[in-house]
Structure formats: structure tokens, C-alpha cells
Design a protein around this motif. Sequence first.
Motif, mmCIF file in Angstrom:
data_model
loop_
_atom_site.group_PDB
_atom_site.id
_atom_site.type_symbol
_atom_site.label_atom_id
_atom_site.label_comp_id
_atom_site.label_asym_id
_atom_site.label_seq_id
_atom_site.Cartn_x
_atom_site.Cartn_y
_atom_site.Cartn_z
ATOM 1 N N LEU A 87 0.945 -1.219 -0.041
ATOM 2 C CA LEU A 87 0.160 0.024 0.369
ATOM 3 C C LEU A 87 0.875 1.329 -0.033
ATOM 4 N N PRO A 88 0.464 2.209 -1.019
ATOM 5 C CA PRO A 88 1.663 3.327 -0.944
ATOM 6 C C PRO A 88 1.415 4.235 0.296
ATOM 7 N N THR A 89 0.327 4.516 0.915
ATOM 8 C CA THR A 89 0.200 5.199 1.959
ATOM 9 C C THR A 89 0.192 4.484 3.394
ATOM 10 N N GLY A 90 0.350 3.069 3.232
ATOM 11 C CA GLY A 90 0.333 2.164 4.414
ATOM 12 C C GLY A 90 -1.063 2.134 5.073
ATOM 13 N N HIS A 91 -2.008 2.681 4.530
ATOM 14 C CA HIS A 91 -3.494 2.436 4.786
ATOM 15 C C HIS A 91 -4.365 2.033 3.851
ATOM 16 N N LEU A 92 -5.545 1.373 4.024
ATOM 17 C CA LEU A 92 -6.521 0.977 3.178
ATOM 18 C C LEU A 92 -7.511 2.439 2.863
ATOM 19 N N THR A 93 -7.800 2.570 1.536
ATOM 20 C CA THR A 93 -8.624 3.603 1.205
ATOM 21 C C THR A 93 -9.929 3.527 1.680
ATOM 22 N N GLY A 94 -10.741 4.555 1.751
ATOM 23 C CA GLY A 94 -12.181 4.507 2.156
ATOM 24 C C GLY A 94 -13.142 3.273 1.549
ATOM 25 N N THR A 95 -12.691 3.444 0.168
ATOM 26 C CA THR A 95 -13.576 2.397 -0.456
ATOM 27 C C THR A 95 -13.456 0.705 -0.055
ATOM 28 N N GLN A 96 -11.907 0.590 0.058
ATOM 29 C CA GLN A 96 -11.607 -0.547 0.682
ATOM 30 C C GLN A 96 -12.160 -0.840 2.031
ATOM 31 N N LEU A 97 -11.949 0.097 2.839
ATOM 32 C CA LEU A 97 -12.630 -0.278 4.306
ATOM 33 C C LEU A 97 -14.087 -0.455 4.192
ATOM 34 N N ASP A 98 -14.938 0.529 3.205
ATOM 35 C CA ASP A 98 -16.352 0.357 3.011
ATOM 36 C C ASP A 98 -16.707 -1.127 2.601
ATOM 37 N N GLN A 99 -15.928 -1.663 1.582
ATOM 38 C CA GLN A 99 -15.999 -3.042 1.112
ATOM 39 C C GLN A 99 -15.998 -4.036 2.263
ATOM 40 N N LEU A 100 -14.740 -3.668 2.918
ATOM 41 C CA LEU A 100 -14.601 -4.823 4.004
ATOM 42 C C LEU A 100 -15.593 -4.483 4.895
ATOM 43 N N ARG A 101 -15.856 -3.766 5.234
ATOM 44 C CA ARG A 101 -17.146 -3.468 6.284
ATOM 45 C C ARG A 101 -18.387 -4.153 6.107
ATOM 46 N N ARG A 102 -18.688 -3.746 4.621
ATOM 47 C CA ARG A 102 -20.254 -4.637 4.262
ATOM 48 C C ARG A 102 -20.123 -6.074 4.135
ATOM 49 N N ALA A 103 -18.762 -6.672 3.679
ATOM 50 C CA ALA A 103 -18.610 -8.115 3.780
ATOM 51 C C ALA A 103 -18.773 -8.707 5.170
ATOM 52 N N ASN A 104 -18.123 -7.872 5.849
ATOM 53 C CA ASN A 104 -17.888 -8.412 7.459
ATOM 54 C C ASN A 104 -19.277 -8.345 8.105
ATOM 55 N N GLU A 105 -20.011 -7.325 7.803
ATOM 56 C CA GLU A 105 -21.275 -7.212 8.265
ATOM 57 C C GLU A 105 -22.359 -8.308 7.942
#
Length: 483
Positions: A87-105
Motif C-alpha cells: 500500500l502506498p500510504t500504508g492504509h486502506l482507502t475509504g472504498t476498500q474499508l467500506d467494502q470490507l465493512r459490508r462483507a464483514n457485516e
Amino acid sequence: MSKVMTSGGPPQVPQRGPRRGRGGGLRLFVAYAALSLAVVAASGVVLVDGARGDARANAVREGRTQATVIQQMVLAPALRGVVLDDLPTGHLTGTQLDQLRRANELALAHATVVRLRVRDSRGAVLYADDGQLRSPVDMADPQFVRAVHGATSAQIVADGAAPGGHVVRVVGPVFALSTNRSGGVFEADLPYAAVQHAIEVQVRHTVTRLAACLALLWTALAGISFSTTRRLRRLLAQNAYEARHDQLTGLPNRPAMHDALRDLLHSPGGAAPNGRPHLGQRATRVLVDRRRPARPHGQAAIGGAVGLLDLNGFKAVNDELGHAAGDRLLQVTADRLRDVLRPTDVVARLGGDEFGLLLADVGDRHAAAAVGDRVAAALTAVVDLGGGRLVRVGASLGITLLQDLPGHPRDPSGLVDLLLHRADESMYEAKRAHHERAAAAAAGRTAAPAPAVVVWRQPHGEPAARAEPHHAPEPARVAASRR
């Protein structure tokens, strides 16, 4: 001291040595029950522990399987080929976090995941569904190290916040969907409460089954224990009875009579006020049953006597009429002796046609001779042997008084032998007189009456009293008549 059969009652089983109480069956059952409980309890512990171990192993295997599902159904679609370590920034993007959150929910809604975290290989938490950026799995933890190297592992750990207090923690690598390259680590806490509940249910079922089996086993053991001890008691009683009683007549045998005399003479309660032994209260307790009336308190015992009796003409009956007739004659003799003697007296069969008598409360020679006369009279009556066979026999009886024994006895065995020797001498004196009279009668000579009872006399004391109302039958050889 063992109880020997009374002259006027049924035989009593002698008890020599320790008695087996009626608690023997209970003690045996308790021993069996304790042993079986230990075995069943150990088996239960092994079964329960094995069931728990199998359930844990199964939960771990299911956790690994669930890790594959999480990787393919939650992480891969959400990250779309992103390598977390790049990861360039060392963090996930907001879109990636939202996708992870929806799948985890979606996984949380189906109760397949309790908690999910995503980290890079350096240990930084990139995503946590609970918002906690600090992971309980340290970078040096073997699970984390194996995940960094591409291996998935699972174990059951305590978690106070999770239902049931435990979770299955799965740590595995995150693979990029396009390159299948490992570039991070995910940590998933899976529910363990259902598995734990299943274990508890299985444990309860196992314990219930074991308890039911143990109850059935105890029931069988109780029956076996009590049945076995009951048979053993009966066998021991029968063996003890047969060892100390004559099988033909049911009378006490020679060892029983010797033991009775020995214990009587050895007991401190068996001595009269003059220091000599007697057959009073002690004889009642030792030799006969308790139907005898109690002696008034403080009344002194009178004494006792020992007699030996031999049938006249028994050999003729055995030789001419057979052993069955001889056995019948002995049985009738035993019955008559029981009938004629008092409840406080004792009769025993010493062997062959010889019987022993213990006469209680006989204080002098005249009293002893009177008892002997009654015995001799009873035995001269006709005996019906069956089949029309009638015989008449007599008896020679020798009696010795306990009061003639040395004072303060110290050797009961020696005194027993002395008593029986004196009675034997007196019996053979009576038998010798009978034979002489029979021989004189056979030769046609007139002979003086022969005494049937002889009481032993002191060599330097007063003469022995002889009771002669009943004499031995004539001729000496017993004849059998047929009806």
C-alpha cells in the motif's frame, strides 16, 4: 465357647473362631461398589476428556475451513487484488474499508464471525471491525509468524467479551486475488459457544449413560454379593456343624465334648467355692442352650459329673442284622438319651457305640448314680428296628464327679483327660461285671447281680456308691426276635 447340642433340644451350630456376621454381604457389596465406582469414574473421565478433546479438534478444523471461506468470500472481493504490504500510504482507502465493512457485516449477521482484523506483515492493523487498532496477537506469536509465511492456524482462546467466554482464533495470510500473492495477515475470531454447548450436552449424556450403567452394575453386584455371602454363611455353618457333630445321630462328637470340658475347666466361672470345677452356671452358658431356668442370684452351683456309656450287645446286632440295623439302634439310643436326660445335661456320641454325658448339678455319688440308673433303664427297653425285628440291649455306664478333681486346676487339657480316664475305668468296671455275670449264666452258675452304673471312687476315700436297680440284659449276646 461353641454351643454344643442340648440333650433336650435341636442341635445348635457350634461357632469356633470368629463368626461371619450378616453384614458380610453388605461389606462385600460396598467393596465391589467402591471398586466399580472407581473404574466407572475413571472410564467416565477418559470418555468426557476424549469427547472434549474431539470437540476442540473439530472446532479447530472447522476454523481452518472457515478461514478459507473468509479469504475467498470476504477479503478477496473487498480488496480486489490489493497486496497489503505494498500500500502506498500504508492504509486502506475509504472504498476498500467500506467494502470490507459490508462483507464483514454480512458474516456477522450470519454469526459466522465474531471479530475480524486485517494487518500487514509488519503488524500494523489496517482494519478492525470493532475499531480497536491494537491486536491481541503479537508479531512474535507463532500464529502470526506462520501466517506471514503463508500458513493458516487456529486455536481456542479465552475471550471474556465473546459468548461462552471462548473463541476459535484463526490467523492466516491474505492473498491477492489476481496474483495469489501473500501480502498481509487476517485475524478472525469465530464463535465457539455452539461447540461448547455441544460438548456440555455430550458430557451430560455420557455421564447419564455411565450413571445408568453403574446403577445396573451395582444392582447386579448387590445381588451377587448377598447371594454369595448367604451361600458362604450356610456352607460355613454346615461345615462347622458337621465338623463338631455326629452325622448319624446329630449329637456332638468327641472333639466338641473335649472342647466343652476344656473351656469349662479353664473358665474362672467354672469353679465352685471350694476351688474345684463344677458344671453349674458355666456349663449352662458353655454347653447347653438357654432354656434352662436361671439360678437364683447368689446361690452356689452344686457341681457336675462326666459319664461314659457303652452299649452291651451292639456288636451282635451289627453282625447278625447288618450295619443298617446297627445305625438304627444308635439313632434310637441317641433319642432315648435326649429324652431321659435333663435340659441341663449334655450327651455326645464319641464313636462306635460309645456315648459321653455331661451331667450338671450333680453334687454327690448317689445323685450321679440316680441319673445313671434312669439312663440304664431307658436303654433296656425293647428297640424296634423295623421289619418285625425287635432287640433289647443294655448299657454299661461309668461316672466320675468333678468334685473329685484336684483343686484350682491349671491344665484344663490334663483334667479333661483325667476325667475321661476315670469315667472310662468306671465304665469298664461295669462292663466287666456284666461279662462275668453273662459267662456265669451261660455256664449255669448263679452270679451276683451286675451293676449297670459304676461311679468312680477315690482310692483312699469313701467307697464308690453303686446303683444296681437296673442290670445288663441277659444273655450278653443280644438276640433279635421277629414278630
